[in-house]
Design a protein around this motif. Sequence first.
Motif, PDB file in Angstrom:
ATOM      1  N   VAL A 162      58.189  12.885  25.291  1.00 50.42           N
ATOM      2  CA  VAL A 162      57.207  12.427  24.312  1.00 50.42           C
ATOM      3  C   VAL A 162      56.311  13.568  23.840  1.00 50.42           C
ATOM      4  N   GLY A 163      56.027  14.500  24.744  1.00 47.55           N
ATOM      5  CA  GLY A 163      55.132  15.592  24.406  1.00 47.55           C
ATOM      6  C   GLY A 163      53.768  15.397  25.040  1.00 47.55           C
ATOM      7  N   PRO A 164      52.858  16.327  24.769  1.00 47.52           N
ATOM      8  CA  PRO A 164      51.550  16.276  25.438  1.00 47.52           C
ATOM      9  C   PRO A 164      50.542  15.353  24.770  1.00 47.52           C
ATOM     10  N   TRP A 165      50.942  14.614  23.749  1.00 44.56           N
ATOM     11  CA  TRP A 165      49.959  13.877  22.949  1.00 44.56           C
ATOM     12  C   TRP A 165      49.610  12.528  23.547  1.00 44.56           C
ATOM     13  N   ILE A 166      50.537  11.922  24.269  1.00 46.56           N
ATOM     14  CA  ILE A 166      50.264  10.643  24.916  1.00 46.56           C
ATOM     15  C   ILE A 166      50.246  10.870  26.421  1.00 46.56           C
ATOM     16  N   LYS A 167      49.064  10.774  27.018  1.00 50.21           N
ATOM     17  CA  LYS A 167      48.907  11.022  28.447  1.00 50.21           C
ATOM     18  C   LYS A 167      48.455   9.755  29.161  1.00 50.21           C
ATOM     19  N   CYS A 168      48.598   9.778  30.482  1.00 47.96           N
ATOM     20  CA  CYS A 168      48.243   8.600  31.262  1.00 47.96           C
ATOM     21  C   CYS A 168      47.512   9.006  32.531  1.00 47.96           C
ATOM     22  N   SER A 169      46.728   8.084  33.058  1.00 45.04           N
ATOM     23  CA  SER A 169      46.108   8.215  34.368  1.00 45.04           C
ATOM     24  C   SER A 169      46.792   7.236  35.310  1.00 45.04           C
ATOM     25  N   ILE A 170      46.957   7.643  36.568  1.00 48.43           N
ATOM     26  CA  ILE A 170      47.679   6.831  37.542  1.00 48.43           C
ATOM     27  C   ILE A 170      46.860   6.755  38.828  1.00 48.43           C
ATOM     28  N   GLY A 171      46.821   5.567  39.417  1.00 50.88           N
ATOM     29  CA  GLY A 171      46.136   5.368  40.689  1.00 50.88           C
ATOM     30  C   GLY A 171      47.045   4.675  41.683  1.00 50.88           C
ATOM     31  N   TYR A 172      46.828   4.955  42.981  1.00 56.12           N
ATOM     32  CA  TYR A 172      47.640   4.368  44.048  1.00 56.12           C
ATOM     33  C   TYR A 172      46.702   3.833  45.126  1.00 56.12           C
ATOM     34  N   ALA A 173      47.034   2.676  45.670  1.00 54.68           N
ATOM     35  CA  ALA A 173      46.214   2.096  46.729  1.00 54.68           C
ATOM     36  C   ALA A 173      47.000   0.976  47.410  1.00 54.68           C
ATOM     37  N   ALA A 174      46.327   0.287  48.327  1.00 48.68           N
ATOM     38  CA  ALA A 174      46.989  -0.775  49.086  1.00 48.68           C
ATOM     39  C   ALA A 174      47.324  -1.987  48.232  1.00 48.68           C
ATOM     40  N   ASN A 175      46.511  -2.262  47.186  1.00 43.85           N
ATOM     41  CA  ASN A 175      46.757  -3.425  46.340  1.00 43.85           C
ATOM     42  C   ASN A 175      46.448  -3.069  44.890  1.00 43.85           C
ATOM     43  N   ARG A 176      46.719  -4.018  44.020  1.00 38.70           N
ATOM     44  CA  ARG A 176      46.575  -3.765  42.589  1.00 38.70           C
ATOM     45  C   ARG A 176      45.134  -3.487  42.190  1.00 38.70           C
ATOM     46  N   GLN A 177      44.202  -4.231  42.742  1.00 36.56           N
ATOM     47  CA  GLN A 177      42.783  -4.059  42.404  1.00 36.56           C
ATOM     48  C   GLN A 177      42.316  -2.643  42.720  1.00 36.56           C
TER      49      GLN A 177
END
Length: 415
Positions: free
Chosen positions: A138-153
């Motif tokens: 896609v390229g550098p124009w669409i970026k995302c943040s990602i989080g990880y934990a025990a549950n969705r909240q």
Amino acid sequence: MRKPTDPERLYLDFDGFFASCEQFAHPHLRGKPVGVVPFAGVGTTCVIACSREAKKRGVSNVMMIKDALRICPDLILQPQNPDLYRRAHNALLSEIAMVIPIDAVKSIDELTCRLDPSQQQHPLAVGDAIKARLLKLVGPWIKCSIGYAANRQLAKMACKAGKPDGNMLWHPRDMPGPLLALRLADVPGIGKNILHRLWAAGVVGMDDLLATQPKQMRALWGNVTGERLWYALHGYDVQPPVSERGMYGHGRVMPPDHRSLAAVKPISRLLLVKAARRMRRDGWSASRLHLWLGMWEDSWSGSVDMAAISDDPGILDALEQLWGKARRALPPRPVIARLGVTLGELSRTDRRQLDLLTNDEPIRQRLEKVTEAIDHLNRRYGRTVVSVGPWTPPPGDHAGGKISYTRIPRAEDFY
């Protein structure tokens, strides 16, 4: 209730999604402050989304255009293109699914995934793989943040804490440390009203919130949601409840030169027909229609009962009744800035209960066949070629196909 010892959930949120899509599609916008607005050439509405460059200059979402331009005079106002965002959403999900199966799509720019046992040992590597794939394809124009934990909240909160372009891990063994740095308002599910309730109960910080008991949280919320939040914040494997469809509707901010009764009414018809199409597609009928009109210092709303119908003629007849009520109640020459139509009190069309007093079954079946034929023709030709009465799209188009963050439209929602 189970309490995971490893991170089991991934939550992904695209950064400034609408503006990023515009920068991806239009090279001249790249690297510049961009504000996505509802209409072209209208300076009296608000910025509905802004790019990273605009945010660095102090512009924020849902900021009035005049205020945004005062802060950032070189802000580029880009009219929204919901169909672009829909297509980008589908393409991006396809690429992410090549790395990890998607468990649930939460909105146009948010999704969640389950980590398998091997991924739970190296969760950050999953995010790195997603980001690398999107950068390559896609390229550098669409970026995302990602989080990880025990549950969705908790994964969602970790994702937000890592913005922009983050890859944030909240491992169960490190909890509740990351939570203590947050404000109560940073917790999804704590809005203004709940915040005041918490303050009144002496809960003013995250340490106070974590020190409460499940039943106390339930009492503060007035329902089981508070208790569920308590278990989620304490790292338990809380599964979201199954939600049932309660309504179908559309809203619209009217352009300045289309705020009279004569201009608003045909647009209400168009929005209602599009909502009814979606309802029929999912197999529902409605027993109540609601109309809402927003003016600068006042509003009007009304509703009318229906006999569990889904056909366009019957629903539009109900809308005519509501407009009759509105004309009698509204002041002379009202200025209507916002409009909303809602179909509610839903029931499955194939389980409709016959009304022995009205005996409307023969009429209903005939009107449903007419409506089904209209839907078939419109789907076949990919646009509205047949409609019941006038079909008057508003300026700016996208009526019924607007992105609401919580609903991802289909291609047919745009015709």
